[in-house]
Write a protein that holds these residues in place. Structure first.
Motif, short mmCIF file in Angstrom:
data_model
loop_
_atom_site.label_atom_id
_atom_site.label_comp_id
_atom_site.label_asym_id
_atom_site.label_seq_id
_atom_site.Cartn_x
_atom_site.Cartn_y
_atom_site.Cartn_z
N THR A 1 0.82 -1.21 0.00
CA THR A 1 0.00 0.00 0.00
C THR A 1 0.86 1.26 0.00
O THR A 1 0.48 2.28 -0.58
N GLY A 2 2.01 1.20 0.65
CA GLY A 2 2.94 2.33 0.61
C GLY A 2 3.94 2.23 -0.52
O GLY A 2 4.40 3.24 -1.06
N GLU A 3 4.30 1.02 -0.88
CA GLU A 3 5.28 0.79 -1.94
C GLU A 3 4.80 1.33 -3.28
O GLU A 3 5.57 1.93 -4.04
N CYS A 4 3.53 1.10 -3.60
CA CYS A 4 3.02 1.45 -4.93
C CYS A 4 3.08 2.95 -5.20
O CYS A 4 3.57 3.36 -6.26
N PRO A 5 2.58 3.81 -4.30
CA PRO A 5 2.72 5.25 -4.59
C PRO A 5 4.18 5.69 -4.63
O PRO A 5 4.54 6.53 -5.46
N ALA A 6 5.01 5.13 -3.75
CA ALA A 6 6.43 5.50 -3.76
C ALA A 6 7.08 5.12 -5.08
O ALA A 6 7.90 5.87 -5.63
N ALA A 7 6.71 3.96 -5.62
CA ALA A 7 7.27 3.52 -6.90
C ALA A 7 6.85 4.42 -8.06
O ALA A 7 7.54 4.48 -9.08
#
Length: 376
Positions: A87-93
């Motif tokens: 859930t946090g990885e996707c926006p950061a990517a």
């Protein structure tokens, strides 16, 4: 005892699943076969939305949603601190900055009051542009969408519902995966509705976004010609075999599994009511699909030692999650680490998930409860 007894489930559904797999193999339509479209229609109907777009996994589902919205550099995406990394990885990517928000101590879901404070803080600082709230339906219970949607409307934010664990849950009869402007789920085998590999789906009522999602999921193709690529996309499709398996499992899920897993949760509540454990709370007018049955241990209990003792008695257990998102190493050196999340920090030290699935017996639940009573 199994933590989530997929072997038992397969034994019950074996005849229908094997038949569906055989039909796919006989047709040799392994990619984008008719079962994929049929499943999408069934999922959209069950959730109560206009469009369902299947994809390769739940992480891709989140990524595709963010791509469809053009989320990227200098954008802020508000994410619960107590959740799985995706859930946090996707926006950061995508180049955005996840802003981690503390959760409600009893439901484990994002705290609406703290969410609004975080939005106001980001706005006042002026470094990032608030764009999206990515709420998570943790352990099967939908987040507090009546409150969250009000906050999103007030601050002009898009709502992304991460229903990877929440499929089948509901609020006042409205189904999980229908609350977001775009909602997503995962068909990872251990999820409430799981396939026999990886899989995911995206839900929306917006025609334009649905068309964009379908394009992005297949290399940015033109709707009429997959070799006319009109944007940069990705390769993220649900295999036909997985769709054929999910059709059988969705039928069982609708007819009895969701009901049976809720009965199991009630049996746990009854068996553990006189202990010093903090039991999971399902809010009034909410229904959970019980991806996990998660208790909170007293501070006096050594969780590692308890898990070892349970394992010796043939009882599996898991810890979801032992580390807050904002202190994950991947976010070191970014503004995402600047989070005030004491509830999450407390939960990460206290939570323990117990065996839970629609086929668990009362005898197994009582055995788990007795073992906990002896060892805590």
């Amino acid at each position: 005892m199994e933590f989530r007894d997929l072997k038992h489930q397969y034994a019950v559904l074996k005849e229908e699943i094997d038949k569906n797999i055989s039909e796919v193999c006989s047709s040799a339509r392994y990619i984008s076969g008719p079962q994929v479209k049929e499943l999408e229609q069934q999922l959209a109907e069950y959730v109560g939305v206009k469009h369902c777009v299947t994809c390769a996994n739940g992480t891709d589902a989140l990524t595709l949603a963010l791509k469809a919205w053009g989320i990227g550099k200098d954008d802020a995406v508000f994410v619960p601190d107590f959740t799985f990394f995706s859930t946090g990885e996707c926006p950061a990517a995508e180049g955005a900055t996840p802003i981690f928000v503390d959760v409600d101590e009893r439901t484990f879901n994002i705290d609406p009051d703290k969410l609004e404070l975080a939005i106001i803080k980001v706005k006042s600082e002026g470094k990032y542009t608030p764009k999206v709230v990515a709420a998570v339906d943790l352990f099967g219970q939908p987040a507090d969408y009546p409150r969250i949607k009000e906050i999103c409307k007030k601050h002009d934010l898009l709502l992304l519902e991460d229903g990877a664990q929440g499929f089948g849950g509901s609020i006042n009869g409205k189904m999980a995966c229908s609350f977001g402007d775009i909602s997503t789920t995962s068909f990872f085998p251990a999820k409430p509705l799981g396939c026999y590999g990886d899989g995911g789906a995206i839900f929306t009522n917006n025609d334009e976004w649905a068309a964009m999602l379908r394009s992005l999921a297949v290399h940015g193709k033109n709707a009429e010609n997959k070799y006319d690529n009109i944007r940069l996309g990705m390769n993220s499709r649900l295999d036909t075999i997985q769709a054929a398996i999910l059709e059988v499992k969705l039928k069982a899920f609708r007819e009895y599994e969701l009901n049976d897993v809720n009965k199991a949760a009630q049996m746990y509540n009854e068996a553990l009511k006189d202990t010093n454990l903090v039991l999971p709370l399902v809010k009034e007018n909410f229904v959970s699909s019980w991806a996990q049955y998660t208790v909170q241990l007293p501070t006096s209990v050594d969780r590692n030692a308890l898990q070892t003792k349970l394992k010796e008695q043939g009882i599996p257990s898991m810890v979801y999650y032992m580390k807050p998102m904002h202190i994950q190493g991947a976010f070191a050196g970014t503004d995402s680490v600047n989070a005030d999340c004491p509830v999450t920090e407390k939960l990460c030290k206290a939570v323990l998930s117990l065996p839970m699935h629609p086929y668990i017996t009362k005898e197994d639940i009582n055995a788990v409860a007795e073992a906990l009573k002896i060892n805590i």
